[in-house]
Enzyme design. Structure first.
Site, PDB file in Angstrom:
ATOM      1  CB  CYS A 105      -0.893  -0.028   1.244  1.00 46.46           C
ATOM      2  SG  CYS A 105      -1.930   1.437   1.420  1.00 46.46           S
ATOM      3  CG  HIS A 132      -5.717  -2.323  -1.351  1.00 44.82           C
ATOM      4  ND1 HIS A 132      -4.686  -2.989  -0.705  1.00 44.82           N
ATOM      5  CD2 HIS A 132      -5.419  -0.996  -1.208  1.00 44.82           C
ATOM      6  CE1 HIS A 132      -3.837  -2.101  -0.190  1.00 44.82           C
ATOM      7  NE2 HIS A 132      -4.262  -0.879  -0.488  1.00 44.82           N
ATOM      8  CD  GLU A 133      -6.482   1.385  -4.015  1.00 40.69           C
ATOM      9  OE1 GLU A 133      -6.538   2.348  -3.217  1.00 40.69           O
ATOM     10  OE2 GLU A 133      -5.447   0.690  -4.155  1.00 40.69           O
ATOM     11  CG  HIS A 180      -7.268   2.908   1.126  1.00 42.46           C
ATOM     12  ND1 HIS A 180      -6.531   2.976   2.295  1.00 42.46           N
ATOM     13  CD2 HIS A 180      -6.469   2.299   0.221  1.00 42.46           C
ATOM     14  CE1 HIS A 180      -5.338   2.426   2.089  1.00 42.46           C
ATOM     15  NE2 HIS A 180      -5.278   1.999   0.842  1.00 42.46           N
TER      16      HIS A 180
HETATM   17  C1  4LI Z   1       6.495  -1.834 -11.197  1.00 40.50           C
HETATM   18  C2  4LI Z   1       5.981  -1.337 -12.390  1.00 40.50           C
HETATM   19  C3  4LI Z   1       5.334  -9.094  -4.898  1.00 40.50           C
HETATM   20  C4  4LI Z   1       5.258  -8.361  -3.711  1.00 40.50           C
HETATM   21  C5  4LI Z   1       4.230  -9.265  -5.711  1.00 40.50           C
HETATM   22  C6  4LI Z   1       5.681  -2.458 -10.280  1.00 40.50           C
HETATM   23  C7  4LI Z   1       4.630  -1.485 -12.671  1.00 40.50           C
HETATM   24  C8  4LI Z   1       4.044  -7.749  -3.355  1.00 40.50           C
HETATM   25  C9  4LI Z   1       3.018  -8.660  -5.386  1.00 40.50           C
HETATM   26  C10 4LI Z   1       4.319  -2.612 -10.524  1.00 40.50           C
HETATM   27  C11 4LI Z   1       2.912  -7.917  -4.180  1.00 40.50           C
HETATM   28  C12 4LI Z   1       3.817  -2.108 -11.743  1.00 40.50           C
HETATM   29  C13 4LI Z   1       1.401  -4.636  -6.188  1.00 40.50           C
HETATM   30  C14 4LI Z   1      -0.277  -4.436  -4.631  1.00 40.50           C
HETATM   31  C15 4LI Z   1       1.240  -6.149  -4.447  1.00 40.50           C
HETATM   32  C16 4LI Z   1       3.952  -6.971  -2.097  1.00 40.50           C
HETATM   33  C17 4LI Z   1      -1.011  -1.401  -4.933  1.00 40.50           C
HETATM   34  C18 4LI Z   1       4.037  -4.306  -8.755  1.00 40.50           C
HETATM   35  C19 4LI Z   1       2.622  -2.314  -8.805  1.00 40.50           C
HETATM   36  C20 4LI Z   1       2.985  -5.074  -8.020  1.00 40.50           C
HETATM   37  C21 4LI Z   1       1.532  -3.042  -8.092  1.00 40.50           C
HETATM   38  C22 4LI Z   1      -3.288  -2.269  -4.313  1.00 40.50           C
HETATM   39  C23 4LI Z   1      -2.358  -4.445  -3.320  1.00 40.50           C
HETATM   40  C24 4LI Z   1      -1.934  -2.616  -4.920  1.00 40.50           C
HETATM   41  C25 4LI Z   1       1.848  -8.868  -6.288  1.00 40.50           C
HETATM   42  C26 4LI Z   1       4.175  -7.020   0.335  1.00 40.50           C
HETATM   43  C27 4LI Z   1       0.763  -0.116  -3.895  1.00 40.50           C
HETATM   44  N1  4LI Z   1       0.323  -3.964  -5.733  1.00 40.50           N
HETATM   45  N2  4LI Z   1       1.876  -5.714  -5.558  1.00 40.50           N
HETATM   46  N3  4LI Z   1       0.157  -5.501  -3.951  1.00 40.50           N
HETATM   47  N4  4LI Z   1       3.453  -3.244  -9.577  1.00 40.50           N
HETATM   48  N5  4LI Z   1       2.030  -4.214  -7.348  1.00 40.50           N
HETATM   49  N6  4LI Z   1      -1.406  -3.794  -4.210  1.00 40.50           N
HETATM   50  N7  4LI Z   1       1.707  -7.289  -3.813  1.00 40.50           N
HETATM   51  N8  4LI Z   1       4.182  -7.651  -0.965  1.00 40.50           N
HETATM   52  N9  4LI Z   1      -0.144  -1.237  -3.935  1.00 40.50           N
HETATM   53  O1  4LI Z   1       3.623  -5.804  -2.125  1.00 40.50           O
HETATM   54  O2  4LI Z   1      -1.101  -0.605  -5.852  1.00 40.50           O
HETATM   55  S1  4LI Z   1      -3.937  -3.899  -3.932  1.00 40.50           S
HETATM   56 CL1  4LI Z   1       2.137  -2.289 -12.114  1.00 40.50          CL
HETATM   57 NI    NI Z   2      -3.624   1.128  -0.046  1.00 38.31          NI
END
Ligand code: 4LI
Ligand code: NI
Length: 191
Positions: free
Chosen positions: A114, A157-158, A161
């Site tokens: 997040c 998730h959003e 919030h």
């Molecule tokens: C770079 C360029 C590994 C760890 C895998 C990165 C483009 C985690 C996952 C991204 C995890 C992009 C994401 C979310 C997770 C982890 C969010 C990478 C961005 C993967 C998005 C809201 C939860 C969303 C899958 C603690 C900021 N996003 N990974 N969770 N990506 N991203 N969430 N989990 N472990 N969070 O975070 O936007 S729902 Cl697209």
């Molecule tokens: Ni969040």
């Protein structure tokens, strides 16, 4: 332009409030915020821009995360296919509401991150695997949409919030890697 400096962090009281319904049509200020939230996500996913502006990559952001307690979220989920330039799901969702959902649940194998949480919180976050949502776009048009897997997780998730709920509230504190029977696990390659 929004940067990480605009994103409030864990501990800020706004993140625990129930956000207000928005009235349509949106004001120009509200429309500008909507545009900036979506632009933030797109920029955050661009390696050059993310480095230049020190943005953490995200696929979703909710207005309360920039200290605006209104029911608006931005989502930008890229396609799983790297050849495909169109995102899998992208937009501004005003007053989003889950109108129905599957019994089956899912969760990300690597847990959730997040933009408002500057630490890794290990554990599975059970979510509905499929949801049907209703929302308004910035022009005030109503939409009805079915989502599954990663896009459904992001929207849940959003929406959390908007209700003052953080993802770690949904992790079993006794056993973070415990999963009920009806939950499947979504690999990190399933974005
Ligand atoms: C770079 C360029 C590994 C760890 C895998 C990165 C483009 C985690 C996952 C991204 C995890 C992009 C994401 C979310 C997770 C982890 C969010 C990478 C961005 C993967 C998005 C809201 C939860 C969303 C899958 C603690 C900021 N996003 N990974 N969770 N990506 N991203 N969430 N989990 N472990 N969070 O975070 O936007 S729902 Cl697209
Ligand atoms: Ni969040």
């Amino acid at each position: 332009m929004l940067t990480m400096e605009d994103v409030i962090r864990e501990g800020h009281p706004t993140l625990r409030k129930v956000a207000d319904e928005m009235t349509l049509p949106l004001t120009n200020e509200e429309k500008e915020l909507a545009d900036k939230m979506l632009e933030f996500l797109i920029n955050s996913q661009d390696p050059e821009l993310a480095e230049k502006y020190e943005l953490r990559p995200g696929v979703g952001i909710a207005a309360p995360q920039v200290n605006v307690s209104k029911r608006m979220i931005a989502v930008h989920v890229p396609s799983e296919d790297p050849e495909e330039t169109d995102p899998e799901f992208s937009g501004i969702l005003i007053n989003p509401k889950i109108i129905s959902h599957s019994v089956q649940q899912t969760c990300l194998s690597e847990g959730e991150g997040c933009l408002s949480v500057d630490r890794e919180v290990p554990g599975y976050v059970p979510r509905h695997k499929r949801i049907r949502i209703k929302y308004f776009d910035i022009e005030g048009n109503e939409h009805n949409k079915r989502l599954k897997d990663f896009p459904a997780i992001v929207v849940q998730h959003e929406i959390d919030h908007l209700n003052g709920v953080m993802f770690f509230d949904r992790i079993d504190p006794e056993n973070p890697l415990a999963l009920p029977d009806d939950v499947d696990i979504l690999g990190s390659d399933t974005q």
